[in-house]
Design an enzyme around this catalytic site. Structure first.
Site, short mmCIF file in Angstrom:
data_model
loop_
_atom_site.label_atom_id
_atom_site.label_comp_id
_atom_site.label_asym_id
_atom_site.label_seq_id
_atom_site.Cartn_x
_atom_site.Cartn_y
_atom_site.Cartn_z
N ARG A 8 -3.76 -8.50 -20.54
CA ARG A 8 -4.74 -8.17 -21.59
C ARG A 8 -4.25 -7.07 -22.52
O ARG A 8 -4.81 -6.86 -23.59
CB ARG A 8 -6.11 -7.87 -21.01
N ASP A 18 -11.32 0.76 -24.25
CA ASP A 18 -11.56 0.48 -22.84
C ASP A 18 -11.41 1.75 -22.02
O ASP A 18 -10.69 2.67 -22.42
CB ASP A 18 -10.56 -0.55 -22.32
N PRO A 43 0.83 -1.22 0.00
CA PRO A 43 0.00 0.00 0.00
C PRO A 43 0.86 1.26 0.00
O PRO A 43 0.35 2.36 -0.23
CB PRO A 43 -0.82 -0.12 1.29
N GLU A 67 2.46 -7.93 8.65
CA GLU A 67 2.80 -6.49 8.71
C GLU A 67 3.54 -6.04 7.46
O GLU A 67 3.80 -4.84 7.29
CB GLU A 67 3.64 -6.19 9.95
N1 SAH Z 1 1.68 -2.74 7.46
C1 SAH Z 1 1.50 -2.51 6.08
C2 SAH Z 1 0.32 -3.27 5.50
C3 SAH Z 1 0.56 -4.72 5.39
S1 SAH Z 1 -0.76 -5.50 4.59
C4 SAH Z 1 1.22 -1.03 5.85
O1 SAH Z 1 0.50 -0.44 6.63
O2 SAH Z 1 1.70 -0.47 4.85
C5 SAH Z 1 -0.02 -7.01 4.09
C6 SAH Z 1 0.44 -7.11 2.65
O3 SAH Z 1 -0.67 -6.92 1.80
C7 SAH Z 1 1.44 -6.08 2.24
O4 SAH Z 1 2.76 -6.48 2.55
C8 SAH Z 1 1.22 -6.00 0.73
O5 SAH Z 1 1.97 -7.00 0.05
C9 SAH Z 1 -0.24 -6.33 0.59
N2 SAH Z 1 -1.07 -5.13 0.34
C10 SAH Z 1 -1.92 -4.56 1.23
N3 SAH Z 1 -2.54 -3.50 0.68
C11 SAH Z 1 -2.09 -3.39 -0.58
C12 SAH Z 1 -2.36 -2.48 -1.65
N4 SAH Z 1 -3.20 -1.46 -1.51
N5 SAH Z 1 -1.69 -2.66 -2.80
C13 SAH Z 1 -0.83 -3.69 -2.97
N6 SAH Z 1 -0.53 -4.57 -1.99
C14 SAH Z 1 -1.15 -4.43 -0.81
#
Ligand code: SAH
Length: 239
Positions: free
Chosen positions: A160, A175, A94, A122
């Site tokens: 795609r 698209d 994220p 985490e």
């Molecule tokens: N502690 C982290 C969140 C971990 S969530 C933070 O607050 O940034 C666990 C895993 O989910 C992450 O390591 C990532 O690989 C995935 N993930 C969660 N949200 C995501 C998103 N919006 N985009 C891509 N991967 C995501």
């Protein structure tokens, strides 16, 4: 194109790439998708892939050693600067750059080998980002429990766009996002359904008028729902 996905839950992907366009692209040899269990690269006898965070706090963190070993196996090196050209190692997080059609198109155009790392808990030991990762990508401003659904989104939207992937019956050109606008509305038979009629112009056979109508509808819809997409005069948008 070759895509490798690193995950601690390989079963998650058992069928997800076996439908429609992605399946066809795989069968046609346009893309090869392999899913790898991070645990199979674990070095210790308990096959540990995660551990408690230094400094304390909740949750677990994915350990660096198995991921380094996996990347060395897949790219030949754990030195980011020495990857073969056309290789990207992507961390799904994220905290990454926001993924959209533009990044999907860039990856589809230029890249031959993509490795996607799915985090869990985490997240992943930061040294993986420091040494291995070329791109940190987020699929949106929300937190998933793991990178796996994000990997599916990224793979699907890239595949795609690969030449020949859509076949002749469809095209990505119109698209949503590819021309800076949302797609126009679509209708199929029956022409009248529960008192709702298909717009006359679509039944008229007049292709010029149909194209004009489609463009107008796409513009109307984009203005109403996603005005941010048409702000930029160059047709560039943050997608
Ligand atoms: N502690 C982290 C969140 C971990 S969530 C933070 O607050 O940034 C666990 C895993 O989910 C992450 O390591 C990532 O690989 C995935 N993930 C969660 N949200 C995501 C998103 N919006 N985009 C891509 N991967 C995501």
């Amino acid at each position: 194109m070759k895509i490798d996905v690193l995950t601690i839950f390989p079963e998650f992907f058992e069928q997800v790439f076996d439908f429609g366009i992605i399946r066809r692209a795989k069968l046609a040899g346009i893309v090869e998708i392999n899913v790898h269990d991070i645990r199979s690269y674990a070095v210790d006898k308990h096959k540990m892939v995660d551990d408690r965070p230094f400094g304390g706090g909740d949750g677990m963190v994915l350990k660096p050693e198995p991921i380094f070993a996996a990347i060395e196996n897949l790219t030949g090196t754990s030195d980011r600067d020495a990857y073969p050209s056309g290789t990207r190692v992507v961390m799904l997080t994220p905290q990454g750059k926001r993924f959209g059609q533009r990044i999907a198109a860039e990856l589809a155009d230029d890249i031959e080998h993509i490795v996607l790392i799915c985090g869990r808990y985490e997240g992943v030991d930061e040294r993986v980002n420091e040494a291995l990762v070329t791109d940190e990508i987020s699929i949106g401003d929300y937190v998933l429990s793991g990178g796996e659904p994000a990997a599916v989104v990224v793979v699907d939207s890239i595949v795609r766009l690969l030449p020949e992937a859509l076949g002749s019956d469809t095209s990505a050109e119109n698209d949503s996002f590819s021309d800076g606008l949302l797609d126009c509305p679509h209708y199929t038979r029956p022409a009248e359904f529960r008192g709702m009629n298909v717009p006359d112009v679509l039944l008229s056979g007049n292709h010029a008028e149909i194209e004009k109508w489609r463009f107008r509808k796409a513009l109307e819809k984009t203005r109403a729902i996603r005005p941010d997409l048409i702000k930029d005069e160059n047709g560039e948008c943050e997608q």
